[in-house]
Scaffold this motif. Structure first.
Motif, PDB file in Angstrom:
ATOM      1  N   ILE A 255       0.837  -1.205   0.000  1.00 54.07           N
ATOM      2  CA  ILE A 255       0.000   0.000   0.000  1.00 54.07           C
ATOM      3  C   ILE A 255       0.872   1.254   0.000  1.00 54.07           C
ATOM      4  O   ILE A 255       0.587   2.233  -0.658  1.00 54.07           O
ATOM      5  CB  ILE A 255      -0.914   0.002   1.244  1.00 54.07           C
ATOM      6  N   ILE A 256       1.959   1.172   0.743  1.00 57.16           N
ATOM      7  CA  ILE A 256       2.814   2.341   0.949  1.00 57.16           C
ATOM      8  C   ILE A 256       4.153   2.151   0.248  1.00 57.16           C
ATOM      9  O   ILE A 256       4.723   1.067   0.289  1.00 57.16           O
ATOM     10  CB  ILE A 256       3.083   2.516   2.467  1.00 57.16           C
ATOM     11  N   ALA A 353       0.565   4.367  -3.880  1.00 58.34           N
ATOM     12  CA  ALA A 353      -0.572   4.304  -4.797  1.00 58.34           C
ATOM     13  C   ALA A 353      -1.707   3.470  -4.213  1.00 58.34           C
ATOM     14  O   ALA A 353      -2.875   3.665  -4.552  1.00 58.34           O
ATOM     15  CB  ALA A 353      -0.128   3.727  -6.137  1.00 58.34           C
ATOM     16  N   GLY A 354      -1.380   2.568  -3.282  1.00 60.46           N
ATOM     17  CA  GLY A 354      -2.403   1.722  -2.683  1.00 60.46           C
ATOM     18  C   GLY A 354      -3.398   2.480  -1.813  1.00 60.46           C
ATOM     19  O   GLY A 354      -4.463   1.971  -1.474  1.00 60.46           O
ATOM     20  N   MET A 355      -3.053   3.717  -1.444  1.00 63.07           N
ATOM     21  CA  MET A 355      -3.957   4.539  -0.622  1.00 63.07           C
ATOM     22  C   MET A 355      -5.285   4.774  -1.306  1.00 63.07           C
ATOM     23  O   MET A 355      -6.293   4.970  -0.660  1.00 63.07           O
ATOM     24  CB  MET A 355      -3.356   5.932  -0.435  1.00 63.07           C
ATOM     25  N   ARG A 356      -5.234   4.816  -2.643  1.00 56.18           N
ATOM     26  CA  ARG A 356      -6.445   5.079  -3.413  1.00 56.18           C
ATOM     27  C   ARG A 356      -7.575   4.143  -3.012  1.00 56.18           C
ATOM     28  O   ARG A 356      -8.723   4.540  -2.988  1.00 56.18           O
ATOM     29  CB  ARG A 356      -6.162   4.847  -4.907  1.00 56.18           C
ATOM     30  N   SER A 357      -7.224   2.901  -2.745  1.00 58.04           N
ATOM     31  CA  SER A 357      -8.261   1.902  -2.522  1.00 58.04           C
ATOM     32  C   SER A 357      -8.245   1.339  -1.113  1.00 58.04           C
ATOM     33  O   SER A 357      -8.922   0.382  -0.817  1.00 58.04           O
ATOM     34  CB  SER A 357      -8.073   0.764  -3.530  1.00 58.04           C
ATOM     35  N   ILE A 384      -2.559  10.051  -3.622  1.00 61.90           N
ATOM     36  CA  ILE A 384      -1.639   8.987  -3.203  1.00 61.90           C
ATOM     37  C   ILE A 384      -0.630   9.475  -2.151  1.00 61.90           C
ATOM     38  O   ILE A 384       0.441   8.913  -1.991  1.00 61.90           O
ATOM     39  CB  ILE A 384      -0.892   8.382  -4.422  1.00 61.90           C
ATOM     40  N   ARG A 385      -0.967  10.574  -1.448  1.00 59.94           N
ATOM     41  CA  ARG A 385      -0.031  11.117  -0.459  1.00 59.94           C
ATOM     42  C   ARG A 385      -0.776  11.757   0.709  1.00 59.94           C
ATOM     43  O   ARG A 385      -1.823  12.366   0.519  1.00 59.94           O
ATOM     44  CB  ARG A 385       0.868  12.165  -1.123  1.00 59.94           C
ATOM     45  N   ILE A 386      -0.210  11.612   1.918  1.00 63.15           N
ATOM     46  CA  ILE A 386      -0.675  12.389   3.071  1.00 63.15           C
ATOM     47  C   ILE A 386       0.543  13.100   3.630  1.00 63.15           C
ATOM     48  O   ILE A 386       1.570  12.469   3.875  1.00 63.15           O
ATOM     49  CB  ILE A 386      -1.242  11.475   4.183  1.00 63.15           C
TER      50      ILE A 386
END
Ligand code: ASP
Ligand code: MG
Length: 422
Positions: A255-256, A353-357, A384-386
């Protein structure tokens, strides 16, 4: 026969011994049956030293002359590298960026590549020679002056040549084993990534990670050039930077991808500005017209009794004083109570990019910081970023806490082979 573009960074060619080591590696690649085009950076800290020299001579050197000076660094390395290859019994030919066909616009210090016409490089290859190209430089299409592509620009030279020559891969050789989940100089157990998508690298690079030049990654994404970032100090497989689609096609996706930190920003707060239409527009028009780029912006809902709110934004530290002066000059128009410039902040960003889902990533991030006793001052997100702003002195602790919380810690310590990190 594959065509491979290899780029060697300054820390990989810092002295005569390392130039010879790199020469051997190039020759091995050639002997393995590949065509090789080499792009080389200035030796060690040469570029910084040349900038220091210019500063001693003149407080404000003309861009044309500064570029002419800085390109000398890469000319030294290309020539000595070609000599070292000759000594191994192979023919090498060095070329300046201009000779190699790197055509740019005329913006000195950060020129953009607008065309690549590598006729002489193709000729050298068909003659069986190894072309060595000076990185980070080109020639302006209209002024015909020598230009530079901005610090770290040799990466971009390499990718641009790889795209123009339709190379199979652009190998970027550096002093670490690849792209890591965090700066291995801060997080000992940073994990080397096998693969990472162009978008993720762009987010990491834009948020302080010193990985690849952003323009190089943009270029690679546009022309779909696979980049292999690897160490010049060993033969280990490094990290592949590829398209999201190509990455998705492989089995397991984390995910990260990583945690970046940036100590180069400051934060500016306008205290108690009236909550009415046009205020934000006026503030940011003023800041922009002074050439200052802002990053995060936070505005609260006005307190109901006063109808006033605070507006806070981050900006590069070097622009802090300029923005302050600009906003002071429009105090009558905006009627804020006070301006506060805080240069003691860090921006920490989690990218994947895994944050999207995948829900809950921000909650986990905030919990990790809470457990480490670190206060969050600002928050911003992209798809895709925090990113969070913390105190500067909390940066290393925050990066480590987040890294561990997302199970990114590797079993082994990451090795940093060379380089001053300058
Ligand atoms: N020598 C230049 C620099 O130090 C370009 C590069 O290394 O890519 O920024
Ligand atoms: Mg360098």
């Amino acid at each position: 026969m594959a065509l491979i573009v290899q780029k060697y960074g300054g820390s990989s060619v810092s002295d005569a011994e390392s130039v010879k080591r790199v020469a051997r590696r190039i020759v091995e690649t050639k002997q393995a049956g590949n065509d090789v085009v080499v792009v080389v950076s200035a030796m060690g800290d040469t570029t910084d030293e040349l900038i220091d020299l210019a500063e001693q001579v003149s407080p404000n050197p003309p861009g044309r002359e500064l570029d002419m000076l800085l390109t000398a660094g890469e000319r030294i390395s290309m020539a000595v590298l070609a000599m070292a290859i000759y000594d191994l019994g192979f023919e090498a030919r060095s070329y300046t960026g201009s000779q190699a066909g790197l055509i740019t616009d005329s913006t000195h210090g950060r020129a953009r590549i607008i065309d690549v016409t590598p006729g002489r490089i193709s000729q050298a290859l068909s003659d069986g020679a190894i072309p060595i190209v000076a990185g980070f430089q080109g020639v302006s299409q209209d002024t015909k002056d020598i230009t530079t592509l901005g610090r770290g620009g040799s990466d971009t030279t390499a990718v641009a040549l790889a795209a123009a020559l339709k190379a199979e891969v652009c190998e970027i050789f550096t002093d670490v084993d690849g792209i890591f989940t965090a700066d291995p100089r801060i997080v000992k157990k940073a994990l080397k990534l096998d693969q990472i998508a162009y978008e993720e690298v762009l987010e990491l690079a834009a948020n302080g990670a010193k990985i690849l030049h952003s323009r190089c990654v943009e270029y690679a994404r546009r022309f779909n050039v696979p980049i292999h970032v690897r160490s010049s100090f060993n033969k280990n497989e490094g990290s592949w930077v590829i398209s999201q689609e190509a990455k998705d096609a492989t089995m397991e996706q984390p995910i990260i991808s990583g945690v970046a930190h940036d100590l180069g920003d400051a934060k500016l707060t306008l205290v108690a500005v009236p909550d009415k239409p046009g205020i934000a527009a006026t503030i940011f028009e003023t800041v922009a017209s002074n050439g200052v780029n802002v990053d995060m912006i936070v505005q609260n809902i006005a307190a109901s009794d006063t109808n006033k709110t605070d507006v806070t934004f981050t900006l590069p530290k070097i622009d802090g004083k300029k923005a302050l002066a600009a906003l002071e000059s429009i105090k009558d128009k905006i009627q804020y109570q006070e301006l506060i410039l805080d240069e003691n902040i860090a921006k920490i960003s989690l990218v994947g990019a895994g944050m999207r889902s995948h829900p809950g990533v921000s909650a986990d991030l905030f919990r990790a910081l809470a457990q480490a006793g670190i206060n969050i001052e600002m928050i911003s997100t992209s798809e895709i970023r925090i990113s969070v702003v913390t105190r500067a002195e909390d940066a290393a602790k925050a990066v480590q806490a987040i890294h561990s919380a997302f199970d990114l810690d590797s079993d082994t310590d990451a090795t940093v082979h060379a380089g001053t990190g300058r």
